[in-house]
Scaffold this motif. Structure first.
Motif, PDB file in Angstrom:
ATOM      1  N   GLY A 277     -11.232  25.625 -21.706  1.00  0.00           N
ATOM      2  CA  GLY A 277     -10.467  26.485 -20.801  1.00  0.00           C
ATOM      3  C   GLY A 277      -9.735  27.579 -21.579  1.00  0.00           C
ATOM      4  O   GLY A 277      -9.635  27.546 -22.820  1.00  0.00           O
ATOM      5  N   ALA A 278      -9.228  28.555 -20.807  1.00  0.00           N
ATOM      6  CA  ALA A 278      -8.372  29.574 -21.425  1.00  0.00           C
ATOM      7  C   ALA A 278      -7.123  28.907 -21.981  1.00  0.00           C
ATOM      8  O   ALA A 278      -6.510  29.393 -22.927  1.00  0.00           O
ATOM      9  CB  ALA A 278      -8.004  30.627 -20.385  1.00  0.00           C
ATOM     10  N   SER A 279      -6.748  27.768 -21.399  1.00  0.00           N
ATOM     11  CA  SER A 279      -5.542  27.055 -21.850  1.00  0.00           C
ATOM     12  C   SER A 279      -5.617  26.734 -23.340  1.00  0.00           C
ATOM     13  O   SER A 279      -4.669  26.967 -24.083  1.00  0.00           O
ATOM     14  CB  SER A 279      -5.367  25.750 -21.066  1.00  0.00           C
ATOM     15  OG  SER A 279      -5.233  26.021 -19.698  1.00  0.00           O
TER      16      SER A 279
ATOM     17  N   PHE B  60       2.447  33.194 -16.387  1.00  0.00           N
ATOM     18  CA  PHE B  60       1.856  31.852 -16.364  1.00  0.00           C
ATOM     19  C   PHE B  60       2.765  30.874 -17.107  1.00  0.00           C
ATOM     20  O   PHE B  60       3.350  31.215 -18.139  1.00  0.00           O
ATOM     21  CB  PHE B  60       0.476  31.924 -17.024  1.00  0.00           C
ATOM     22  CG  PHE B  60      -0.278  30.632 -17.065  1.00  0.00           C
ATOM     23  CD1 PHE B  60      -0.409  29.830 -15.943  1.00  0.00           C
ATOM     24  CD2 PHE B  60      -0.901  30.229 -18.249  1.00  0.00           C
ATOM     25  CE1 PHE B  60      -1.126  28.642 -15.989  1.00  0.00           C
ATOM     26  CE2 PHE B  60      -1.624  29.050 -18.306  1.00  0.00           C
ATOM     27  CZ  PHE B  60      -1.732  28.252 -17.172  1.00  0.00           C
TER      28      PHE B  60
ATOM     29  N   TYR C 252       2.909  29.813 -21.386  1.00  0.00           N
ATOM     30  CA  TYR C 252       3.113  30.660 -22.570  1.00  0.00           C
ATOM     31  C   TYR C 252       4.337  30.248 -23.389  1.00  0.00           C
ATOM     32  O   TYR C 252       4.229  30.016 -24.598  1.00  0.00           O
ATOM     33  CB  TYR C 252       3.248  32.135 -22.173  1.00  0.00           C
ATOM     34  CG  TYR C 252       2.062  32.738 -21.461  1.00  0.00           C
ATOM     35  CD1 TYR C 252       0.775  32.232 -21.643  1.00  0.00           C
ATOM     36  CD2 TYR C 252       2.218  33.833 -20.611  1.00  0.00           C
ATOM     37  CE1 TYR C 252      -0.316  32.799 -20.985  1.00  0.00           C
ATOM     38  CE2 TYR C 252       1.136  34.411 -19.961  1.00  0.00           C
ATOM     39  CZ  TYR C 252      -0.121  33.884 -20.141  1.00  0.00           C
ATOM     40  OH  TYR C 252      -1.188  34.447 -19.499  1.00  0.00           O
TER      41      TYR C 252
ATOM     42  N   ASN D 204      -0.737  36.392 -13.082  1.00  0.00           N
ATOM     43  CA  ASN D 204      -0.261  35.237 -12.336  1.00  0.00           C
ATOM     44  C   ASN D 204       1.224  35.109 -12.689  1.00  0.00           C
ATOM     45  O   ASN D 204       1.530  34.948 -13.865  1.00  0.00           O
ATOM     46  CB  ASN D 204      -1.027  33.992 -12.789  1.00  0.00           C
ATOM     47  CG  ASN D 204      -0.448  32.702 -12.243  1.00  0.00           C
ATOM     48  OD1 ASN D 204       0.369  32.711 -11.343  1.00  0.00           O
ATOM     49  ND2 ASN D 204      -0.893  31.577 -12.789  1.00  0.00           N
TER      50      ASN D 204
ATOM     51  N   ASP E 226      -4.552  37.659 -22.337  1.00  0.00           N
ATOM     52  CA  ASP E 226      -5.111  36.626 -21.451  1.00  0.00           C
ATOM     53  C   ASP E 226      -5.714  37.331 -20.233  1.00  0.00           C
ATOM     54  O   ASP E 226      -4.987  37.788 -19.353  1.00  0.00           O
ATOM     55  CB  ASP E 226      -3.982  35.660 -21.037  1.00  0.00           C
ATOM     56  CG  ASP E 226      -4.448  34.610 -20.041  1.00  0.00           C
ATOM     57  OD1 ASP E 226      -5.621  34.626 -19.621  1.00  0.00           O
ATOM     58  OD2 ASP E 226      -3.610  33.759 -19.672  1.00  0.00           O
TER      59      ASP E 226
ATOM     60  N   ILE F  20      -7.982  36.043 -17.991  1.00  0.00           N
ATOM     61  CA  ILE F  20      -8.683  35.031 -17.193  1.00  0.00           C
ATOM     62  C   ILE F  20      -8.984  35.520 -15.767  1.00  0.00           C
ATOM     63  O   ILE F  20      -9.934  35.082 -15.148  1.00  0.00           O
ATOM     64  CB  ILE F  20      -7.868  33.706 -17.175  1.00  0.00           C
ATOM     65  CG1 ILE F  20      -8.623  32.565 -16.483  1.00  0.00           C
ATOM     66  CG2 ILE F  20      -6.522  33.872 -16.499  1.00  0.00           C
ATOM     67  CD1 ILE F  20      -9.654  31.908 -17.296  1.00  0.00           C
ATOM     68  N   TYR F  21      -8.161  36.470 -15.270  1.00  0.00           N
ATOM     69  CA  TYR F  21      -8.398  36.970 -13.902  1.00  0.00           C
ATOM     70  C   TYR F  21      -9.126  38.317 -13.893  1.00  0.00           C
ATOM     71  O   TYR F  21      -9.116  39.018 -12.871  1.00  0.00           O
ATOM     72  CB  TYR F  21      -7.059  37.124 -13.160  1.00  0.00           C
ATOM     73  CG  TYR F  21      -6.380  35.800 -12.863  1.00  0.00           C
ATOM     74  CD1 TYR F  21      -6.805  34.999 -11.807  1.00  0.00           C
ATOM     75  CD2 TYR F  21      -5.329  35.344 -13.638  1.00  0.00           C
ATOM     76  CE1 TYR F  21      -6.192  33.783 -11.540  1.00  0.00           C
ATOM     77  CE2 TYR F  21      -4.705  34.133 -13.390  1.00  0.00           C
ATOM     78  CZ  TYR F  21      -5.136  33.356 -12.338  1.00  0.00           C
ATOM     79  OH  TYR F  21      -4.530  32.144 -12.067  1.00  0.00           O
TER      80      TYR F  21
ATOM     81  N   SER G 279     -12.863  29.498 -15.218  1.00  0.00           N
ATOM     82  CA  SER G 279     -12.168  28.779 -14.143  1.00  0.00           C
ATOM     83  C   SER G 279     -12.037  29.582 -12.861  1.00  0.00           C
ATOM     84  O   SER G 279     -12.320  29.084 -11.764  1.00  0.00           O
ATOM     85  CB  SER G 279     -10.758  28.397 -14.595  1.00  0.00           C
ATOM     86  OG  SER G 279     -10.802  27.342 -15.516  1.00  0.00           O
ATOM     87  N   LYS G 280     -11.572  30.825 -12.982  1.00  0.00           N
ATOM     88  CA  LYS G 280     -11.197  31.582 -11.779  1.00  0.00           C
ATOM     89  C   LYS G 280     -12.396  32.316 -11.202  1.00  0.00           C
ATOM     90  O   LYS G 280     -12.693  32.206 -10.013  1.00  0.00           O
ATOM     91  CB  LYS G 280     -10.067  32.552 -12.106  1.00  0.00           C
ATOM     92  CG  LYS G 280      -8.922  31.945 -12.919  1.00  0.00           C
ATOM     93  CD  LYS G 280      -8.130  30.885 -12.178  1.00  0.00           C
ATOM     94  CE  LYS G 280      -7.083  30.250 -13.095  1.00  0.00           C
ATOM     95  NZ  LYS G 280      -6.141  29.401 -12.432  1.00  0.00           N
TER      96      LYS G 280
ATOM     97  N   ARG H  93     -13.310  22.906 -17.343  1.00  0.00           N
ATOM     98  CA  ARG H  93     -12.548  23.156 -18.564  1.00  0.00           C
ATOM     99  C   ARG H  93     -13.364  23.947 -19.579  1.00  0.00           C
ATOM    100  O   ARG H  93     -13.660  23.477 -20.691  1.00  0.00           O
ATOM    101  CB  ARG H  93     -12.029  21.837 -19.191  1.00  0.00           C
ATOM    102  CG  ARG H  93     -11.321  20.895 -18.229  1.00  0.00           C
ATOM    103  CD  ARG H  93     -10.235  21.600 -17.387  1.00  0.00           C
ATOM    104  NE  ARG H  93      -9.217  22.258 -18.184  1.00  0.00           N
ATOM    105  CZ  ARG H  93      -8.906  23.568 -18.042  1.00  0.00           C
ATOM    106  NH1 ARG H  93      -9.510  24.340 -17.141  1.00  0.00           N
ATOM    107  NH2 ARG H  93      -7.981  24.090 -18.792  1.00  0.00           N
TER     108      ARG H  93
HETATM  109  C1  LIG Z   1      -2.786  33.445 -16.420  1.00  0.00           C
HETATM  110  C2  LIG Z   1      -3.519  32.173 -16.654  1.00  0.00           C
HETATM  111  N1  LIG Z   1      -4.039  31.949 -17.876  1.00  0.00           N
HETATM  112  C3  LIG Z   1      -4.709  30.819 -18.149  1.00  0.00           C
HETATM  113  C4  LIG Z   1      -4.883  29.843 -17.186  1.00  0.00           C
HETATM  114  C5  LIG Z   1      -5.615  28.592 -17.561  1.00  0.00           C
HETATM  115  O1  LIG Z   1      -6.971  28.726 -17.261  1.00  0.00           O
HETATM  116  P1  LIG Z   1      -8.041  27.620 -17.649  1.00  0.00           P
HETATM  117  O2  LIG Z   1      -8.357  26.854 -16.420  1.00  0.00           O
HETATM  118  O3  LIG Z   1      -9.238  28.418 -18.122  1.00  0.00           O
HETATM  119  O4  LIG Z   1      -7.479  26.784 -18.730  1.00  0.00           O
HETATM  120  C6  LIG Z   1      -4.362  30.031 -15.910  1.00  0.00           C
HETATM  121  C7  LIG Z   1      -4.505  28.985 -14.868  1.00  0.00           C
HETATM  122  O5  LIG Z   1      -3.919  29.016 -13.822  1.00  0.00           O
HETATM  123  C8  LIG Z   1      -3.666  31.226 -15.636  1.00  0.00           C
HETATM  124  O6  LIG Z   1      -3.140  31.467 -14.418  1.00  0.00           O
END
Ligand SMILES: Cc1ncc(COP(=O)(O)O)c(C=O)c1O
Length: 396
Positions: A98-100, A124, A127, A174, A202, A204-205, A234-235, A243
């Motif tokens: 995941g980006a996490s 988010f 961070y 987010n 980041d 991800i969106y 993910s998104k 993941r």
């Molecule tokens: C801004 C942002 N970055 C990263 C993530 C995490 O994404 P991932 O599911 O790829 O770990 C989220 C998840 O809500 C998010 O909102």
């Protein structure tokens, strides 16, 4: 037994996630309508799951290379070029959980004790805790609604000290739904380069950008060389549970992140990597049909929510990305937490207090519109009733 001596003080000092704390209250109201969770309501497109199932049936269940399957890294490289206009060679791509994980790696590999990391807020939830766990000091940069919830070069300049190491940008954002256009990114680029900061971006969106194509900071060469690009599946592909994410960076930045990933994670789940291969190879062939269909649906819901919540008497910033709207409740004379608790108790609708995303969100609530139209219609009706019945300042 005294457990405190066993616990790392940095872990002990973490505050529980504001979202989780609120969802504990929500669990007490089992029939509530939730607009609280930030994940797609779509099922993962069939062709993606099908490829993962096939990989398991074929017995492809071993570890992959630490940095991910070469086919997937090649596809991520092609994808980023085709959709984001950014150039990373496959050797600069690291496949993550995941980006996490990518965010955590970026921070753990670059933050030294006492380093300050600028974090535009609201943002988010992970961070600041990840910065703190890495030994750094998160420095919030409050973004004003009147400035479109984006960070400005002036704010960066004012926050920089001798200890400032890096900045974390996240657009589309987010929880606000704010995006930064090319001009705005170029304006902060000068400040980032001028103050010699590392950029963690980041994105991800990135696919969920409704006012025109997303502009990645990594398109600017002076930023690319000091940037860790974070993305994921993910998104855009409705794949939260798989993941699967990635980061990209020039070799000197890549190398320490790769080492941490190698020792801490080994590799992203193999069947998820096969799913990622299907997602990208099919999408690069068919013009991202599945992603476009989902984005079109979010956009329709975005417009509905903006109108419905504005009509209900809330001050709404019009979101242009991701799938959240972040209205202010200040005019009603309460903060976001009081509003959200009251809405839950009175009308059984779940929204998240904006304070979960930083102090600057204290008078807002985050509402996810990644829910069915039916749910959104019912929930916004209840929100309108709540405002009408409990606040003099509502327009209704
Ligand atoms: C801004 C942002 N970055 C990263 C993530 C995490 O994404 P991932 O599911 O790829 O770990 C989220 C998840 O809500 C998010 O909102």
């Amino acid at each position: 037994m005294d457990y405190t001596k066993f616990i790392n003080p940095r872990a002990a000092a973490l505050r529980p996630s504001g979202i989780r704390k609120f969802f504990d209250a929500v669990n007490e109201v089992p029939d509530a309508i939730s607009l609280g969770v930030g994940e797609p309501d779509f099922r993962t497109p069939y062709f993606i799951g099908d490829r993962a199932i096939k990989s398991v049936k074929d017995g492809r269940t071993q570890y992959t290379a630490n940095n991910g399957k070469s086919e997937l890294r090649e596809l991520v490289s092609q994808y980023l070029q085709a959709r984001m206009g950014v150039s990373y060679s496959p050797s600069e791509v690291l496949i993550t959980v995941g980006a996490s994980e990518a965010i955590d790696l970026a921070l753990r590999a670059t933050v030294s004790d006492g380093d300050e990391v600028l974090i535009p807020e609201p943002c988010f939830v992970s961070y600041a805790p990840c910065v703190a766990l890495a030994g750094g000091v998160p420095v919030p940069l409050p973004c004003k609604e009147s400035e479109g919830f984006i960070v400005t070069p002036e704010a960066i300049g004012a926050a920089c000290t001798a200890k400032t190491k890096s900045i974390l940008l996240s657009y589309p954002n987010n929880p606000t739904g704010a995006v930064m256009n090319e001009t705005e990114i170029r304006a902060v680029a000068d400040a980032i380069v001028g103050h010699d900061l590392l950029l963690i971006s980041d994105e991800i969106y990135a696919e969920l950008s409704f006012g025109g194509a997303h502009f990645s900071p990594a398109r600017i060469p002076a930023l690319r060389e000091r940037c860790i690009y974070v993305g994921g599946f993910s998104k855009a592909f409705a794949m939260t549970g798989w993941r699967l994410g990635f980061l990209c960076a020039p070799a000197p930045l890549y190398s320490p992140m790769f080492k941490i990933h190698q020792y801490a994670i080994m590799c992203a789940p193999t069947f998820s990597q096969y799913a990622g291969i299907a997602a990208l190879s099919q999408s690069l062939t068919d013009g991202f049909e599945a992603v476009s269909a989902m984005c079109g649906s979010y956009d329709k819901r975005r417009r509905f929510m903006y109108k419905a919540l504005t009509d209900a008497g809330l001050d709404c910033f019009e979101p242009m990305g991701a799938f959240y709207i972040f209205p202010s409740v200040k005019r009603l004379g309460v903060d976001g937490e009081t509003f959200a608790m009251g809405l839950l108790e009175q009308e059984k609708v779940v929204v998240v207090p904006g304070s979960a995303f930083g102090e600057s969100g204290k008078y807002n609530v985050r509402i996810s519109y990644a829910y069915s139209m039916q749910k959104l219609i019912t929930a916004t009706g209840r929100i309108a009733d709540y405002i009408h019945n409990h606040f003099k300042e509502g327009k209704t």
